[in-house]
Design a protein around this motif. Structure first.
Motif, PDB file in Angstrom:
ATOM      1  N   MET A   1       0.817  -1.187   0.000  1.00  0.00           N
ATOM      2  CA  MET A   1       0.000   0.000   0.000  1.00  0.00           C
ATOM      3  C   MET A   1       0.862   1.253   0.000  1.00  0.00           C
ATOM      4  O   MET A   1       0.459   2.253  -0.560  1.00  0.00           O
ATOM      5  CB  MET A   1      -0.944  -0.006   1.178  1.00  0.00           C
ATOM      6  N   ALA A   2       2.010   1.190   0.660  1.00  0.00           N
ATOM      7  CA  ALA A   2       2.883   2.363   0.674  1.00  0.00           C
ATOM      8  C   ALA A   2       3.366   2.688  -0.736  1.00  0.00           C
ATOM      9  O   ALA A   2       3.439   3.855  -1.113  1.00  0.00           O
ATOM     10  CB  ALA A   2       4.066   2.127   1.606  1.00  0.00           C
ATOM     11  N   GLU A   3       3.646   1.659  -1.519  1.00  0.00           N
ATOM     12  CA  GLU A   3       4.066   1.891  -2.898  1.00  0.00           C
ATOM     13  C   GLU A   3       2.940   2.515  -3.718  1.00  0.00           C
ATOM     14  O   GLU A   3       3.180   3.407  -4.524  1.00  0.00           O
ATOM     15  CB  GLU A   3       4.524   0.575  -3.533  1.00  0.00           C
ATOM     16  N   ILE A   4       1.715   2.049  -3.504  1.00  0.00           N
ATOM     17  CA  ILE A   4       0.567   2.639  -4.199  1.00  0.00           C
ATOM     18  C   ILE A   4       0.413   4.106  -3.796  1.00  0.00           C
ATOM     19  O   ILE A   4       0.128   4.964  -4.628  1.00  0.00           O
ATOM     20  CB  ILE A   4      -0.716   1.850  -3.901  1.00  0.00           C
ATOM     21  N   ALA A   5       0.624   4.401  -2.520  1.00  0.00           N
ATOM     22  CA  ALA A   5       0.481   5.777  -2.035  1.00  0.00           C
ATOM     23  C   ALA A   5       1.448   6.727  -2.724  1.00  0.00           C
ATOM     24  O   ALA A   5       1.121   7.888  -2.975  1.00  0.00           O
ATOM     25  CB  ALA A   5       0.692   5.829  -0.522  1.00  0.00           C
ATOM     26  N   GLU A  12      -6.182   4.453  -8.672  1.00  0.00           N
ATOM     27  CA  GLU A  12      -5.800   3.393  -7.748  1.00  0.00           C
ATOM     28  C   GLU A  12      -5.715   3.916  -6.314  1.00  0.00           C
ATOM     29  O   GLU A  12      -6.182   3.277  -5.374  1.00  0.00           O
ATOM     30  CB  GLU A  12      -4.447   2.815  -8.183  1.00  0.00           C
ATOM     31  N   ILE A  13      -5.151   5.093  -6.154  1.00  0.00           N
ATOM     32  CA  ILE A  13      -5.058   5.714  -4.824  1.00  0.00           C
ATOM     33  C   ILE A  13      -6.450   5.974  -4.270  1.00  0.00           C
ATOM     34  O   ILE A  13      -6.730   5.669  -3.109  1.00  0.00           O
ATOM     35  CB  ILE A  13      -4.229   7.006  -4.887  1.00  0.00           C
ATOM     36  N   ALA A  64      -5.634   8.431   5.718  1.00  0.00           N
ATOM     37  CA  ALA A  64      -4.641   9.039   6.613  1.00  0.00           C
ATOM     38  C   ALA A  64      -3.284   8.370   6.416  1.00  0.00           C
ATOM     39  O   ALA A  64      -2.245   9.044   6.404  1.00  0.00           O
ATOM     40  CB  ALA A  64      -5.096   8.914   8.065  1.00  0.00           C
ATOM     41  N   PHE A  65      -3.275   7.044   6.245  1.00  0.00           N
ATOM     42  CA  PHE A  65      -2.031   6.320   5.972  1.00  0.00           C
ATOM     43  C   PHE A  65      -1.413   6.798   4.664  1.00  0.00           C
ATOM     44  O   PHE A  65      -0.220   7.086   4.591  1.00  0.00           O
ATOM     45  CB  PHE A  65      -2.312   4.817   5.927  1.00  0.00           C
ATOM     46  N   PHE A  66      -2.231   6.904   3.622  1.00  0.00           N
ATOM     47  CA  PHE A  66      -1.742   7.355   2.321  1.00  0.00           C
ATOM     48  C   PHE A  66      -1.181   8.768   2.420  1.00  0.00           C
ATOM     49  O   PHE A  66      -0.141   9.076   1.836  1.00  0.00           O
ATOM     50  CB  PHE A  66      -2.875   7.312   1.288  1.00  0.00           C
ATOM     51  N   SER A  67      -1.842   9.638   3.134  1.00  0.00           N
ATOM     52  CA  SER A  67      -1.380  11.014   3.295  1.00  0.00           C
ATOM     53  C   SER A  67      -0.034  11.067   4.020  1.00  0.00           C
ATOM     54  O   SER A  67       0.873  11.795   3.610  1.00  0.00           O
ATOM     55  CB  SER A  67      -2.430  11.822   4.054  1.00  0.00           C
ATOM     56  N   ALA A  68       0.105  10.291   5.087  1.00  0.00           N
ATOM     57  CA  ALA A  68       1.358  10.274   5.850  1.00  0.00           C
ATOM     58  C   ALA A  68       2.509   9.723   4.999  1.00  0.00           C
ATOM     59  O   ALA A  68       3.611  10.292   4.988  1.00  0.00           O
ATOM     60  CB  ALA A  68       1.199   9.454   7.119  1.00  0.00           C
ATOM     61  N   ILE A  69       2.271   8.630   4.284  1.00  0.00           N
ATOM     62  CA  ILE A  69       3.313   8.044   3.431  1.00  0.00           C
ATOM     63  C   ILE A  69       3.697   9.003   2.316  1.00  0.00           C
ATOM     64  O   ILE A  69       4.879   9.187   2.012  1.00  0.00           O
ATOM     65  CB  ILE A  69       2.853   6.683   2.858  1.00  0.00           C
ATOM     66  N   ASN A  70       2.713   9.657   1.738  1.00  0.00           N
ATOM     67  CA  ASN A  70       3.003  10.599   0.657  1.00  0.00           C
ATOM     68  C   ASN A  70       3.785  11.802   1.180  1.00  0.00           C
ATOM     69  O   ASN A  70       4.697  12.299   0.523  1.00  0.00           O
ATOM     70  CB  ASN A  70       1.702  11.052  -0.019  1.00  0.00           C
ATOM     71  N   ASP A  71       3.459  12.282   2.380  1.00  0.00           N
ATOM     72  CA  ASP A  71       4.220  13.385   2.972  1.00  0.00           C
ATOM     73  C   ASP A  71       5.670  12.987   3.245  1.00  0.00           C
ATOM     74  O   ASP A  71       6.587  13.794   3.068  1.00  0.00           O
ATOM     75  CB  ASP A  71       3.562  13.849   4.287  1.00  0.00           C
ATOM     76  N   LEU A  72       5.868  11.751   3.695  1.00  0.00           N
ATOM     77  CA  LEU A  72       7.224  11.295   4.020  1.00  0.00           C
ATOM     78  C   LEU A  72       8.065  10.937   2.801  1.00  0.00           C
ATOM     79  O   LEU A  72       9.251  11.260   2.740  1.00  0.00           O
ATOM     80  CB  LEU A  72       7.158  10.077   4.949  1.00  0.00           C
ATOM     81  N   PHE A  73       7.455  10.256   1.822  1.00  0.00           N
ATOM     82  CA  PHE A  73       8.233   9.697   0.725  1.00  0.00           C
ATOM     83  C   PHE A  73       7.816  10.170  -0.662  1.00  0.00           C
ATOM     84  O   PHE A  73       8.468   9.811  -1.635  1.00  0.00           O
ATOM     85  CB  PHE A  73       8.141   8.161   0.769  1.00  0.00           C
ATOM     86  N   GLY A  74       6.734  10.944  -0.758  1.00  0.00           N
ATOM     87  CA  GLY A  74       6.206  11.317  -2.065  1.00  0.00           C
ATOM     88  C   GLY A  74       7.019  12.347  -2.805  1.00  0.00           C
ATOM     89  O   GLY A  74       7.156  12.306  -4.010  1.00  0.00           O
ATOM     90  N   GLY A  75       7.559  13.298  -2.078  1.00  0.00           N
ATOM     91  CA  GLY A  75       8.375  14.327  -2.706  1.00  0.00           C
ATOM     92  C   GLY A  75       7.618  15.266  -3.620  1.00  0.00           C
ATOM     93  O   GLY A  75       8.193  15.921  -4.470  1.00  0.00           O
TER      94      GLY A  75
END
Length: 76
Positions: A1-5, A12-13, A64-75
């Motif tokens: 899921m983190a990769e999808i985020a 898909e998101i 919320a998980f998707f938002s946090a992962i995107n903030d950390l690793f999305g760039g």
């Protein structure tokens, strides 16, 4: 899921972000629920409850998980 985020298409998101993520502490299991379907991943012996007592879990809103992962690793 983190990769999808981070790398998934907007469709898909959106599909996965509507669901929930359940992490079970009394049994090695994680479950993803979205679109009325639940995908369970567990370790151990299938069909045997791994702990005495109640099933204890915490549910995380997938958006919320998707938002946090995107903030950390999305760039973005």
């Amino acid at each position: 899921m983190a990769e999808i985020a981070v790398t998934g298409s907007p469709e898909e998101i959106l599909r996965w972000a509507k669901g929930t993520i359940s992490v079970v502490s009394s049994w090695p299991e994680i479950a993803f629920a979205s679109d009325g379907r639940t995908h369970r991943f567990s370790a151990g012996e299938p069909g045997r409850w791994g702990a005495y007592g109640h099933r204890r879990s915490v549910e995380v809103n997938a958006s919320a998980f998707f938002s946090a992962i995107n903030d950390l690793f999305g760039g973005k």
